[in-house]
Design a protein around this motif. Sequence first.
Motif, mmCIF file in Angstrom:
data_model
loop_
_atom_site.group_PDB
_atom_site.id
_atom_site.type_symbol
_atom_site.label_atom_id
_atom_site.label_comp_id
_atom_site.label_asym_id
_atom_site.label_seq_id
_atom_site.Cartn_x
_atom_site.Cartn_y
_atom_site.Cartn_z
ATOM 1 N N GLN A 294 4.686 31.203 -8.654
ATOM 2 C CA GLN A 294 4.737 31.115 -10.107
ATOM 3 C C GLN A 294 3.343 30.912 -10.691
ATOM 4 O O GLN A 294 2.998 31.476 -11.736
ATOM 5 N N GLU B 170 8.707 29.250 -5.253
ATOM 6 C CA GLU B 170 8.281 29.429 -6.633
ATOM 7 C C GLU B 170 6.959 28.751 -6.971
ATOM 8 O O GLU B 170 6.288 29.130 -7.924
ATOM 9 N N HIS C 144 1.044 37.773 -15.523
ATOM 10 C CA HIS C 144 2.379 38.248 -15.141
ATOM 11 C C HIS C 144 2.338 39.540 -14.323
ATOM 12 O O HIS C 144 3.282 40.335 -14.359
ATOM 13 N N ASN C 145 1.272 39.728 -13.570
ATOM 14 C CA ASN C 145 1.170 40.927 -12.738
ATOM 15 C C ASN C 145 1.373 40.657 -11.252
ATOM 16 O O ASN C 145 1.662 41.579 -10.483
ATOM 17 N N HIS D 299 3.063 39.499 -7.768
ATOM 18 C CA HIS D 299 4.378 39.347 -7.149
ATOM 19 C C HIS D 299 4.199 39.214 -5.651
ATOM 20 O O HIS D 299 3.473 39.990 -5.037
ATOM 21 N N GLU E 128 20.211 32.212 -9.572
ATOM 22 C CA GLU E 128 18.935 32.733 -9.103
ATOM 23 C C GLU E 128 18.925 32.661 -7.583
ATOM 24 O O GLU E 128 19.500 31.743 -6.995
ATOM 25 N N TYR F 110 1.651 34.174 -10.661
ATOM 26 C CA TYR F 110 2.247 35.028 -11.694
ATOM 27 C C TYR F 110 1.655 34.721 -13.064
ATOM 28 O O TYR F 110 1.310 35.629 -13.838
ATOM 29 N N GLU F 111 1.510 33.437 -13.374
ATOM 30 C CA GLU F 111 0.979 33.050 -14.676
ATOM 31 C C GLU F 111 -0.514 33.358 -14.782
ATOM 32 O O GLU F 111 -0.985 33.839 -15.820
ATOM 33 N N GLU G 129 20.231 38.955 -15.681
ATOM 34 C CA GLU G 129 18.913 39.429 -15.293
ATOM 35 C C GLU G 129 17.837 38.828 -16.187
ATOM 36 O O GLU G 129 18.030 38.660 -17.391
ATOM 37 N N ASN G 130 16.695 38.489 -15.566
ATOM 38 C CA ASN G 130 15.514 38.119 -16.337
ATOM 39 C C ASN G 130 14.416 39.087 -15.924
ATOM 40 O O ASN G 130 14.611 40.289 -16.012
ATOM 41 N N ARG G 131 13.280 38.618 -15.453
ATOM 42 C CA ARG G 131 12.310 39.567 -14.897
ATOM 43 C C ARG G 131 12.745 40.049 -13.524
ATOM 44 O O ARG G 131 12.132 40.953 -12.947
ATOM 45 N N ASN G 132 13.808 39.444 -12.983
ATOM 46 C CA ASN G 132 14.361 39.851 -11.694
ATOM 47 C C ASN G 132 15.715 40.519 -11.880
ATOM 48 O O ASN G 132 16.501 40.110 -12.733
#
Length: 345
Positions: free
Chosen positions: A91, A87, A99-100, A102, A74, A94-95, A113-116
Amino acid sequence: MRTRAGTRVAGGLAVALLASLLAAPAGAVDVDNYWKADVWGHPVEPYAQIPEELDAGSPGAWAQLAGKLPVQCEANGTLIDTGGSGETVDQLGYELSDHNYHNPGKAAAANPENRNPVKADVTTFPNGPESKAECASPTSGASSASWGRYLSKDFSFESASSDSTETKSSEQGSIVSETTNKVQGVKVGPLSIGTVLSWLKVEFRQSQEPLISYKIEISGITDGQSSSGAGYTGVALAGQGIVGRDLANQFNGQVKNGQPGFKPLGKYGLRVLEPRIGYSHSQRYVVEVSALDGLFGLAARQNQIGDGFGMRIGVSRAAGRYELNGTPPPHDHYGYLDDPTFGFY
């Protein structure tokens, strides 16, 4: 109906298959049991203990390699690091935003890859502030961030940049964490500093003490009355391939010889800190190099709470643990030092 001979053949094939799955592959005598290493930097890092430091800064570049399974990389490059490698606050946002949310100034990458994505680049405008992150593989990551002028009455600088990389080498049996952090055109009251640079490289070796290389350069120091000179004649301190336990002695040996830039820096409350190394509750070595540290007063809050705040310039950090076959590295000669990522990962 299966005959006894057929049963024996099937059983033999099953045993052979199981053995092939469990057998170590050729050249895999040294099996990696556990590794987790982080590297990050902040060219400018204000701090206050409320009640503990959060290690926020700007800009910021962070990379992390973790194993064993799943092996992953990461990396974040961010214009404003809110702490915990960018983070902690991000983070939470984000929570809470389903999750919208950024951070618009952060480039985040991951492999797998994850959400990134594997590679990310955030550019504000041509030749403007920029952040980048890339995990070229699960065992290799890089990030960078840079931005320009910050002006205030008490403290200002012209530009700042951070570059961090982290690579795991199976051939060398090590993880190499490296970060470079630079600030140019620093002004603290009448004091001017051309360039402040810190560089840190830590080689986390399998079940051994880390090897540390570092460089601190502070050039073009002018207090309005006299100058230390141009180039890198202000303060220059460095070390190469030092075993962790010897870091403080090596650094202090250079300081005892004196540096031409110490006097004007001290006049304005700035100091070059001794590099720190310790062992954390998360069983990782933690290494920190700060080129400058000082307390700056805020005129608007004179004689009030918050009338002064700490500031580090040119901060380079690394933290890591690399165990081979469950054998922890020696740490009897190391004091305790907080792990900046412990509790966030």
